[in-house]
Write an enzyme that holds these catalytic residues in place. Structure first.
Site, mmCIF file in Angstrom:
data_model
loop_
_atom_site.group_PDB
_atom_site.id
_atom_site.type_symbol
_atom_site.label_atom_id
_atom_site.label_comp_id
_atom_site.label_asym_id
_atom_site.label_seq_id
_atom_site.Cartn_x
_atom_site.Cartn_y
_atom_site.Cartn_z
ATOM 1 N N GLU A 111 0.791 -1.230 0.000
ATOM 2 C CA GLU A 111 0.000 0.000 0.000
ATOM 3 C C GLU A 111 0.827 1.286 0.000
ATOM 4 O OE1 GLU A 111 -3.064 0.502 -0.360
ATOM 5 O OE2 GLU A 111 -4.231 -1.217 0.270
ATOM 6 N N SER A 122 -25.156 -28.778 54.538
ATOM 7 C CA SER A 122 -24.165 -28.965 55.602
ATOM 8 C C SER A 122 -22.893 -28.158 55.392
ATOM 9 C CB SER A 122 -23.794 -30.458 55.686
ATOM 10 O OG SER A 122 -24.920 -31.242 56.029
#
Length: 738
Positions: A134, A394
């Site tokens: 580019e 428990s």
């Protein structure tokens, strides 16, 4: 990011940056093909004349554009107004784990995946491909590249079509910041001016960051990070050459090259990028060919959705803050999410599970699985079950014993009775509806016996227990209009998984609770006292000996299970020296599940979770000063046997007891070799006749009163002997025959 250099030095005989062959190449070509000595044909002369005119026009146009950009920059700057610098962009909100890995991202208000990205987030080879394809002179120009413009104009003139553009990356970023529907000369000039302005205001790295964040990749994907996650299912930090080339090619025509719709077009575009950069000397021919053979994805993948409930909660608290960093470790979170999905698939379509992993030292949450599947409507997947108020069964017993240890009422080797007893109108029973007789406190905790826990709670006081847990930071919810009672010790209260896990981490820290935190870097709150170090160590060392679930190794983690009333909730919470893990299993709607129990449903998940942490269990802290390690017989007399001092506990019936054999005894079988063993004597005392005897749960006869009876064993092994009387009182021993 270190300053990147474009490799624009072609090899001998390569095409130069202007797009024209180098001098050496021209010379060799001339020597191989000498010019024709005669006059040129008319058509050839016309072609050259036409090409010359086009080249002249292109050169004039290029010089004009450059003159406008260079000479009228100040006026154009004023005409176009201040440049957008991308500082007010709406980005996708992102939530990251403790190492910076993406947990979850959110769409922008426009429905776009626009994930922020910087140069340090992307593989360096992507930049090599991007700049070579580019903008080769990106690091050297100031926003506009006159050489690229001249090359583009020349190629347009000589080929009659656009071969390459003249836009720099700075100009492309300007176009992304100010998108225009139409392309025109005016728009091109505006982009050039904006490119110059961006270079004046921003650094090269900041311009690259904007490109990485805004480049279009088809559909609602913007930015290289969103594209890499959607197409390759990975962050862009580690890209192959083929993947990098595809990500460079897509922004040129994002909708027509979308791999999920036009796979072949995407492949051709990627290969054109590879062909273009092949002559730059960045990659070998073999690397280029290998990149061309890489498969192109044909579908979009979902962006990460890790710890979605934690991410939602973080965004709800600070919706404007992005990115958000959590203490969660994505690798642990992902592993345990898979574990939860696998386990609930076996448990049933209506079952769900929740897990939480805590660092004992800091209170940081390393993983929080609030439901097995965020999108499973049947399992109410979007409900955070780590915050649901449920009965712990428990699971609160260790804290009852912990306060008892702290008060000097009991020691782990203190003897305590597990027999039928009534506390006013309350008569607790064990989970298996049997009783163990006389056991040590340590054994009572390991077997989760109910009567001993309630007896100790009566001495400690239910109000004191709930106050102590609340002071440590846990929120316990009692039914409306109900005061704390003895049922508190067996699950008569509501608690969150997060709070319960935090309390257990306090046991691992020898009695101080570190408040849980999930925001990385958040201010650490001061630890809170739960129980004294000696008491915490007694509890932890006792829980270390809890019998593990089937096919699991014992003695590696200290843990406790719990099952709520009506089989609605199954719990297992365990810890080693470094981590505490809490597990809840049940239905999200709270409906009962036949046979659901903490030991069989939650404990296996707990042990598997520790195994999947990928490390050996860390040892618990060493015994603090003041710990008394001895046998029952050597304890101080007040600690040898626990006796309730309250008036509420009353024996329901004359106690029935098995005097021989004692619980846990090993008996030698006798008898002639080859014949059945001699009978084993059982001596029974007390109880209301008739007395019924069971061996391993099977009836073995009855007696009219106490005395001695005999039974014939089948052979070596364990035998559980249970005697019940007419009132329901019972005693049980487990002996080994050898």
């Amino acid at each position: 990011m270190s300053k990147m250099k474009s490799s624009s030095c072609p090899q001998r005989g390569e095409v130069g940056t202007s797009g024209m062959p180098r001098e050496g190449t021209l010379r060799h070509a001339a020597e191989a093909n000498p010019p024709h000595p005669g006059p040129l044909p008319t058509r050839e002369r016309e072609r050259q004349q036409r090409g010359g005119r086009l080249a002249a026009y292109a050169a004039i146009a290029t010089l004009w554009i450059v003159a406008i950009v260079a000479g009228g920059a100040v006026g154009l700057f004023q005409a176009f107004g201040p440049p957008p610098l991308g500082r007010d962009l709406e980005l996708s909100s992102v939530v990251l784990d403790r190492k910076g890995q993406l947990l979850r991202a959110y769409l922008t208000s426009e429905g776009r995946w626009r994930l922020p990205a910087t140069t340090k987030d992307v593989d360096p080879r992507f930049f090599e491909v991007l700049l070579a394809y580019e903008d080769k002179r990106f690091w050297h120009h100031r926003g506009v590249d006159p050489f690229a413009m001249m090359r583009a104009a020349w190629q347009l003139a000589t080929h009659g079509r656009i071969v390459s553009g003249g836009s720099t990356l700075s100009m492309q970023v300007a176009r992304l910041l100010e998108p225009r529907a139409k392309r025109s000369f005016h728009v091109k000039v505006r982009e050039a001016v904006r490119g110059l302005e961006l270079e004046w205001k921003l650094s090269k790295e900041e311009i690259l960051d904007l490109y990485l964040t805004l480049a279009p990749y088809g559909g609602n994907l913007e930015g290289v990070r969103a594209a890499s996650l959607a197409y390759f299912n990975k962050e862009p930090r580690r890209l192959t050459l083929g993947e990098a080339a595809l990500l460079v090619a897509l922004p040129q025509s994002p909708e027509l090259r979308r791999p999920d719709r036009y796979q072949e077009a995407a492949r051709r575009a990627r290969n054109r990028v590879l062909d273009r950069i092949a002559g730059h000397g960045l990659f070998t021919a073999a690397e280029i060919e290998r990149a061309k053979r890489e498969p192109v994805p044909n579908a979009r993948k979902s962006l990460p959705m890790i710890a979605p409930h934690a991410a939602d909660e973080a965004m709800a608290v600070s919706p404007r803050q992005t990115p958000q960093r959590l203490t969660i470790d994505a690798s642990i979170q992902r592993t345990l999410e898979a574990l939860a999905r696998d386990r609930v698939a076996v448990l049933g379509p209506d079952m769900s599970a929740a897990l939480i992993v805590v660092n004992n030292a800091t209170g940081e949450i390393l993983a929080r699985i609030a439901s097995p599947d965020y999108f499973d409507e049947r399992r109410a997947g979007q409900v955070d079950l780590t915050q649901a108020i449920r009965s712990p069964g428990s699971a609160l017993k260790p804290f009852i014993y912990g306060i008892g240890f702290e008060d000097g009422l009991i020691h782990p080797d203190t003897l305590i009775e597990d027999r039928p007893i009534r506390f006013g109108a309350y008569a607790p029973e064990n989970f298996d509806l049997t009783f163990q007789g006389t056991v040590t406190v340590r054994r009572a905790l390991q077997l989760s016996l109910n009567v001993p826990a309630v007896a100790v709670l009566e001495e400690v006081g239910p109000t004191r227990l709930i106050t102590r847990l609340a002071q440590a930071g846990a929120t316990l919810i009692l039914p409306k209009t109900e005061a704390p009672g003895l049922a508190l010790g067996l699950g008569g209260v509501g608690v969150r998984l997060t709070d319960l896990t935090m309390l257990y981490a306090g046991l691992a820290r020898q009695g101080t609770v570190a408040p849980l935190n999930e925001g990385l870097g958040a201010v650490q709150k001061a630890p809170k006292r739960l129980i004294e170090p000696v008491a915490a160590w007694y509890v932890a060392s006792s829980l270390l000996g809890t019998p593990p679930p089937e096919s699991a190794a014992g003695g590696r983690i200290a843990f406790k299970t719990g099952t709520s009333y009506g089989y609605r909730d199954a719990w297992a919470v365990g810890f080693d020296g470094k981590h505490t893990i809490g597990v809840w299993v049940g239905r999200p709607d709270g409906a009962p599940v036949t046979g659901l129990a903490g030991r069989t449903a939650a404990a296996p998940i707990l042990f598997d979770a520790f195994a999947r942490l990928g490390m050996s269990p860390h040892p618990l802290p060493s015994a603090p000063r003041g710990v008394l390690i001895t046998s029952t017989a050597k304890l101080p007399p007040p600690l040898r046997r626990f006796a309730s001092h309250g008036a509420a506990g009353e024996a329901m019936t004359p106690q029935v007891r098995i005097l021989f054999p004692p619980n846990g005894a090993s008996l030698e079988l006798s008898g002639l070799q080859g014949e059945a063993p001699d009978p084993i004597a059982i001596k029974i005392a007390g109880g209301t006749p008739p007395l019924n005897i069971m061996l391993n749960g099977m009836p073995a006869g009855s007696r009219s009163g106490a005395g001695t009876l005999f039974f014939e064993p089948d052979g070596p092994g364990f035998v559980r002997v249970t005697v019940t009387d007419a009132t329901g009182a019972a005693d049980t021993v487990l002996v080994r025959l050898q």
